[in-house]
Design a protein around this motif. Structure first.
Motif, PDB file in Angstrom:
ATOM      1  N   GLN A 125      -3.712  20.830  32.090  1.00 23.82           N
ATOM      2  CA  GLN A 125      -4.919  20.222  31.590  1.00 23.82           C
ATOM      3  C   GLN A 125      -5.142  18.719  32.407  1.00 23.82           C
ATOM      4  N   ALA A 126      -6.306  18.697  32.875  1.00 22.41           N
ATOM      5  CA  ALA A 126      -6.754  17.520  33.516  1.00 22.41           C
ATOM      6  C   ALA A 126      -7.310  16.616  32.874  1.00 22.41           C
ATOM      7  N   TYR A 127      -7.387  15.338  33.044  1.00 21.26           N
ATOM      8  CA  TYR A 127      -8.069  14.478  32.371  1.00 21.26           C
ATOM      9  C   TYR A 127      -8.701  13.468  33.556  1.00 21.26           C
ATOM     10  N   ASP A 128     -10.163  13.535  33.574  1.00 24.49           N
ATOM     11  CA  ASP A 128     -10.733  12.710  34.600  1.00 24.49           C
ATOM     12  C   ASP A 128     -10.730  11.242  33.937  1.00 24.49           C
ATOM     13  N   ILE A 129     -10.359  10.364  34.746  1.00 22.70           N
ATOM     14  CA  ILE A 129     -10.133   8.876  34.226  1.00 22.70           C
ATOM     15  C   ILE A 129     -10.682   7.790  35.072  1.00 22.70           C
ATOM     16  N   GLU A 130     -11.294   6.924  34.491  1.00 24.65           N
ATOM     17  CA  GLU A 130     -11.951   5.948  35.513  1.00 24.65           C
ATOM     18  C   GLU A 130     -11.805   4.650  34.900  1.00 24.65           C
ATOM     19  N   VAL A 131     -10.986   3.618  35.631  1.00 31.19           N
ATOM     20  CA  VAL A 131     -10.604   2.328  34.843  1.00 31.19           C
ATOM     21  C   VAL A 131     -11.014   1.443  35.946  1.00 31.19           C
ATOM     22  N   LYS A 132     -11.001   0.071  35.410  1.00 30.54           N
ATOM     23  CA  LYS A 132     -11.391  -0.961  36.047  1.00 30.54           C
ATOM     24  C   LYS A 132     -10.248  -2.163  35.538  1.00 30.54           C
ATOM     25  N   GLY A 133      -9.952  -2.951  36.548  1.00 29.08           N
ATOM     26  CA  GLY A 133      -8.935  -4.244  36.167  1.00 29.08           C
ATOM     27  C   GLY A 133      -8.234  -4.634  37.437  1.00 29.08           C
ATOM     28  N   GLY A 134      -6.988  -5.203  37.116  1.00 30.07           N
ATOM     29  CA  GLY A 134      -6.483  -5.607  38.645  1.00 30.07           C
ATOM     30  C   GLY A 134      -5.535  -4.441  39.151  1.00 30.07           C
ATOM     31  N   VAL A 154      -0.394  12.271  38.768  1.00 27.46           N
ATOM     32  CA  VAL A 154      -1.859  11.503  39.116  1.00 27.46           C
ATOM     33  C   VAL A 154      -2.100  12.213  40.389  1.00 27.46           C
ATOM     34  N   GLU A 155      -3.568  12.792  40.287  1.00 25.59           N
ATOM     35  CA  GLU A 155      -4.084  13.199  41.768  1.00 25.59           C
ATOM     36  C   GLU A 155      -5.370  12.772  41.590  1.00 25.59           C
ATOM     37  N   ASN A 156      -5.906  12.963  42.965  1.00 26.58           N
ATOM     38  CA  ASN A 156      -7.391  12.558  43.692  1.00 26.58           C
ATOM     39  C   ASN A 156      -7.458  10.931  43.291  1.00 26.58           C
ATOM     40  N   LEU A 157      -6.728  10.312  43.648  1.00 31.93           N
ATOM     41  CA  LEU A 157      -6.777   9.170  43.322  1.00 31.93           C
ATOM     42  C   LEU A 157      -7.738   8.308  44.240  1.00 31.93           C
ATOM     43  N   THR A 158      -8.761   7.401  43.667  1.00 32.86           N
ATOM     44  CA  THR A 158      -9.564   6.548  44.468  1.00 32.86           C
ATOM     45  C   THR A 158      -9.627   5.082  44.052  1.00 32.86           C
ATOM     46  N   ILE A 159      -9.399   4.186  44.935  1.00 28.52           N
ATOM     47  CA  ILE A 159      -9.612   2.858  44.506  1.00 28.52           C
ATOM     48  C   ILE A 159     -10.500   2.090  45.438  1.00 28.52           C
ATOM     49  N   LYS A 160     -11.415   1.403  44.819  1.00 30.78           N
ATOM     50  CA  LYS A 160     -12.501   0.619  45.454  1.00 30.78           C
ATOM     51  C   LYS A 160     -12.548  -0.978  44.753  1.00 30.78           C
ATOM     52  N   ALA A 161     -13.164  -1.725  45.579  1.00 32.32           N
ATOM     53  CA  ALA A 161     -13.150  -3.210  44.994  1.00 32.32           C
ATOM     54  C   ALA A 161     -14.426  -2.998  43.738  1.00 32.32           C
ATOM     55  N   SER A 162     -14.271  -3.610  42.727  1.00 30.99           N
ATOM     56  CA  SER A 162     -15.405  -3.760  41.589  1.00 30.99           C
ATOM     57  C   SER A 162     -16.269  -4.857  42.031  1.00 30.99           C
ATOM     58  N   SER A 163     -17.404  -4.254  41.339  1.00 33.92           N
ATOM     59  CA  SER A 163     -18.587  -5.539  41.501  1.00 33.92           C
ATOM     60  C   SER A 163     -18.742  -6.183  40.155  1.00 33.92           C
ATOM     61  N   ALA A 164     -18.023  -5.915  39.089  1.00 33.40           N
ATOM     62  CA  ALA A 164     -17.883  -6.594  37.779  1.00 33.40           C
ATOM     63  C   ALA A 164     -17.092  -7.769  37.985  1.00 33.40           C
ATOM     64  N   LYS A 165     -17.197  -8.758  37.253  1.00 39.01           N
ATOM     65  CA  LYS A 165     -16.538 -10.072  37.487  1.00 39.01           C
ATOM     66  C   LYS A 165     -15.304 -10.174  36.562  1.00 39.01           C
ATOM     67  N   ASP A 166     -15.147  -9.143  35.530  1.00 35.13           N
ATOM     68  CA  ASP A 166     -13.968  -9.116  34.836  1.00 35.13           C
ATOM     69  C   ASP A 166     -12.855  -8.200  35.504  1.00 35.13           C
ATOM     70  N   ALA A 167     -13.000  -7.476  36.354  1.00 38.35           N
ATOM     71  CA  ALA A 167     -12.253  -6.538  36.966  1.00 38.35           C
ATOM     72  C   ALA A 167     -12.211  -6.598  38.753  1.00 38.35           C
ATOM     73  N   ILE A 169     -10.672  -4.247  41.001  1.00 38.28           N
ATOM     74  CA  ILE A 169     -10.946  -2.856  41.413  1.00 38.28           C
ATOM     75  C   ILE A 169     -11.295  -1.926  40.288  1.00 38.28           C
ATOM     76  N   GLN A 170     -11.966  -1.011  40.831  1.00 39.10           N
ATOM     77  CA  GLN A 170     -12.237   0.169  40.072  1.00 39.10           C
ATOM     78  C   GLN A 170     -11.688   1.440  40.491  1.00 39.10           C
ATOM     79  N   SER A 171     -10.982   2.267  39.731  1.00 37.50           N
ATOM     80  CA  SER A 171     -10.211   3.592  40.323  1.00 37.50           C
ATOM     81  C   SER A 171     -10.729   4.731  39.539  1.00 37.50           C
ATOM     82  N   LYS A 172     -10.733   5.642  40.237  1.00 39.36           N
ATOM     83  CA  LYS A 172     -10.729   7.019  39.477  1.00 39.36           C
ATOM     84  C   LYS A 172      -9.823   8.132  40.075  1.00 39.36           C
TER      85      LYS A 172
END
Length: 192
Positions: A125-134, A154-167, A169-172
């Motif tokens: 069972q897969a869980y699509d997760i998107e988080v933001k933080g450090g 954990v599969e299909n990991l992508t990390i990019k810089a976040s435009s939000a001021k409280d994070a 990076i943003q990761s999927k």
């Protein structure tokens, strides 16, 4: 009897010895020989019974060893059930993910369980997760996932810089959990 008394003493002794030998021989053939046969038959039966007793003791030892092995296998099965349970426990797992993220100051923007994909021996069972933080908090989150009692990949990991001021990076990614496929064992047994 008178005639016996007229015989010389040596002849009387010989006659007594012959008569005694005849009585002993008759006793042997009628009493002792039957007892010897009975003794031999009982001795043979005793040997057979001793052999059966020994086989029974060996079987009891094997049964004890098998019982110990069965208990060990049951304990190992219980451990496996915690690592790869029968039920996906989606609600419980979502709470675990959320608590880990909260403890590490990560924010979930998306978490959605997908349908269960049956496999030959286990289901996924897969869980699509998107988080933001450090970045370091995300690495710690993955470390905590790796140390859970159950298997989580954990599969299909992508990390990019976040435009939000409280994070930073943003990761999927997809968190894949595994459950037992109860049909697999039934199909395996049916093939035998």
């Amino acid at each position: 009897m008178e005639q016996l008394a007229k015989l010389p003493k040596s002849a009387q002794y010989i006659l007594a010895i012959v008569l005694g030998a005849a009585i002993l021989a008759a006793g042997y053939f009628f009493v002792v020989k039957g007892q010897v046969k009975t003794y031999k038959a009982l001795e043979k039966k005793s040997g057979e019974l001793q052999s059966q007793i020994q086989q029974g003791k060996e079987a009891a030892k094997k049964a004890e060893l098998l019982a110990i092995q069965i208990e060990q296998i049951k304990k190992e099965l219980e451990i496996v059930k915690t690592i790869i349970p029968e039920d996906p426990e989606t609600g419980k797992l979502l709470r675990v993910f959320q608590n880990l993220a909260r403890d590490l100051n990560l924010t979930f923007t998306t978490i959605s369980p997908k349908s269960i994909t049956p496999g030959e021996l286990y289901n996924q069972q897969a869980y699509d997760i998107e988080v933001k933080g450090g970045y370091h908090q995300l690495a710690q989150f993955f470390d905590k996932l790796a140390h859970l009692r159950r298997v989580v990949n954990v599969e299909n990991l992508t990390i990019k810089a976040s435009s939000a001021k409280d994070a930073v990076i943003q990761s999927k990614f997809q968190a894949i959990i595994y459950t037992q496929n109860p049909n697999a064992f039934q199909e395996t047994e049916a093939k035998k």
